[in-house]
Design a protein around this motif. Sequence first.
Motif, PDB file in Angstrom:
ATOM      1  N   GLN A  55       0.837  -1.204   0.000  1.00 41.58           N
ATOM      2  CA  GLN A  55       0.000   0.000   0.000  1.00 41.58           C
ATOM      3  C   GLN A  55       0.875   1.258   0.000  1.00 41.58           C
ATOM      4  OE1 GLN A  55      -2.338  -1.183   3.481  1.00 41.58           O
ATOM      5  NE2 GLN A  55      -4.178  -0.995   2.203  1.00 41.58           N
ATOM      6  N   TYR A  89      -0.365   7.332  10.289  1.00 44.48           N
ATOM      7  CA  TYR A  89      -1.578   7.337   9.470  1.00 44.48           C
ATOM      8  C   TYR A  89      -1.741   5.990   8.789  1.00 44.48           C
ATOM      9  CZ  TYR A  89       1.094   7.920   5.111  1.00 44.48           C
ATOM     10  OH  TYR A  89       1.950   7.736   4.045  1.00 44.48           O
ATOM     11  N   ASP A  91      -5.171   4.140   6.042  1.00 39.29           N
ATOM     12  CA  ASP A  91      -6.063   4.504   4.939  1.00 39.29           C
ATOM     13  C   ASP A  91      -7.043   5.614   5.291  1.00 39.29           C
ATOM     14  OD1 ASP A  91      -5.071   2.789   3.005  1.00 39.29           O
ATOM     15  OD2 ASP A  91      -6.329   1.133   3.642  1.00 39.29           O
ATOM     16  N   GLY A  92      -7.642   5.548   6.445  1.00 40.11           N
ATOM     17  CA  GLY A  92      -8.648   6.547   6.796  1.00 40.11           C
ATOM     18  C   GLY A  92      -9.375   6.169   8.060  1.00 40.11           C
ATOM     19  N   CYS A  95     -10.074   2.556   9.273  1.00 43.61           N
ATOM     20  CA  CYS A  95      -8.923   1.683   9.528  1.00 43.61           C
ATOM     21  C   CYS A  95      -8.291   2.093  10.859  1.00 43.61           C
ATOM     22  CB  CYS A  95      -7.915   1.850   8.391  1.00 43.61           C
ATOM     23  SG  CYS A  95      -6.381   0.931   8.621  1.00 43.61           S
ATOM     24  N   GLY A 117      -8.283  11.193   9.721  1.00 48.86           N
ATOM     25  CA  GLY A 117      -8.754  10.828   8.391  1.00 48.86           C
ATOM     26  C   GLY A 117      -7.743  10.124   7.517  1.00 48.86           C
ATOM     27  N   ASP A 120      -6.925   9.058   3.248  1.00 44.44           N
ATOM     28  CA  ASP A 120      -8.175   9.465   2.613  1.00 44.44           C
ATOM     29  C   ASP A 120      -8.371  10.976   2.712  1.00 44.44           C
ATOM     30  OD1 ASP A 120     -10.754   9.440   1.453  1.00 44.44           O
ATOM     31  OD2 ASP A 120     -11.695   9.060   3.388  1.00 44.44           O
ATOM     32  N   PHE A 121      -8.292  11.535   3.913  1.00 46.63           N
ATOM     33  CA  PHE A 121      -8.472  12.978   4.076  1.00 46.63           C
ATOM     34  C   PHE A 121      -7.315  13.748   3.448  1.00 46.63           C
ATOM     35  CE2 PHE A 121     -11.586  13.302   7.917  1.00 46.63           C
ATOM     36  CZ  PHE A 121     -12.455  12.431   7.291  1.00 46.63           C
ATOM     37  N   TRP A 122      -6.107  13.193   3.495  1.00 45.90           N
ATOM     38  CA  TRP A 122      -4.941  13.816   2.856  1.00 45.90           C
ATOM     39  C   TRP A 122      -5.221  14.024   1.365  1.00 45.90           C
ATOM     40  CZ3 TRP A 122      -0.346  15.687   4.639  1.00 45.90           C
ATOM     41  CH2 TRP A 122       0.669  15.895   3.703  1.00 45.90           C
ATOM     42  N   LEU A 123      -5.716  12.979   0.714  1.00 47.13           N
ATOM     43  CA  LEU A 123      -6.024  13.059  -0.717  1.00 47.13           C
ATOM     44  C   LEU A 123      -7.203  13.988  -0.983  1.00 47.13           C
ATOM     45  CD1 LEU A 123      -5.561   9.284  -1.611  1.00 47.13           C
ATOM     46  CD2 LEU A 123      -4.036  11.189  -2.236  1.00 47.13           C
ATOM     47  N   ARG A 124      -8.227  13.943  -0.135  1.00 44.62           N
ATOM     48  CA  ARG A 124      -9.384  14.828  -0.304  1.00 44.62           C
ATOM     49  C   ARG A 124      -8.973  16.291  -0.245  1.00 44.62           C
ATOM     50  NH1 ARG A 124     -14.577  12.621   3.123  1.00 44.62           N
ATOM     51  NH2 ARG A 124     -14.337  10.429   2.623  1.00 44.62           N
TER      52      ARG A 124
END
Length: 149
Positions: A55, A89, A91-92, A95, A117, A120-124
């Motif tokens: 991952q 961190y 996945d989000g 997890c 987050g 997931d929140f990093w990418l958002r």
Amino acid sequence: MTSSAVLQFPPLSADQSEAHLRQKLAWYADAWDLAQDLAQGIEEIVAIDTRSPEQYQAGHICGAVSFPHRTMTAETLAALDRSRVYVTYCDGIGCNGSTKGAWKLAAAGFQVKELIGGLDFWLRDGHPVATGDAPGSWPEAAALPDCGC
């Protein structure tokens, strides 16, 4: 007369609220705050990706090191610098790998926070990621998106 669902449990005093919220902020970091520190090269902060190596290779926070929580032991943690603050961190919010990693770090005597987050929140939020085995570095051209808060 209608009763308040919010006030069914009265709020704490201002002093109690301040202490609780200060403590909450001591446990967590959000994506924007971590991105700001990584972009500025704050050396006291180390992001740890607690997911599997596969991952991590597929995409991780720029500059983060891969340290799967499943491999954290007293022996493997001994190589870490105790003067740093580690931000874990995964996945989000669905997890708990970051929580397990943070717990193992804290139990071993390290200062740690969890990233709210996760990836997931990093990418958002539109922050950059790196791929492959290397941590990578913050892209010089990358601007921090406006947090809005």
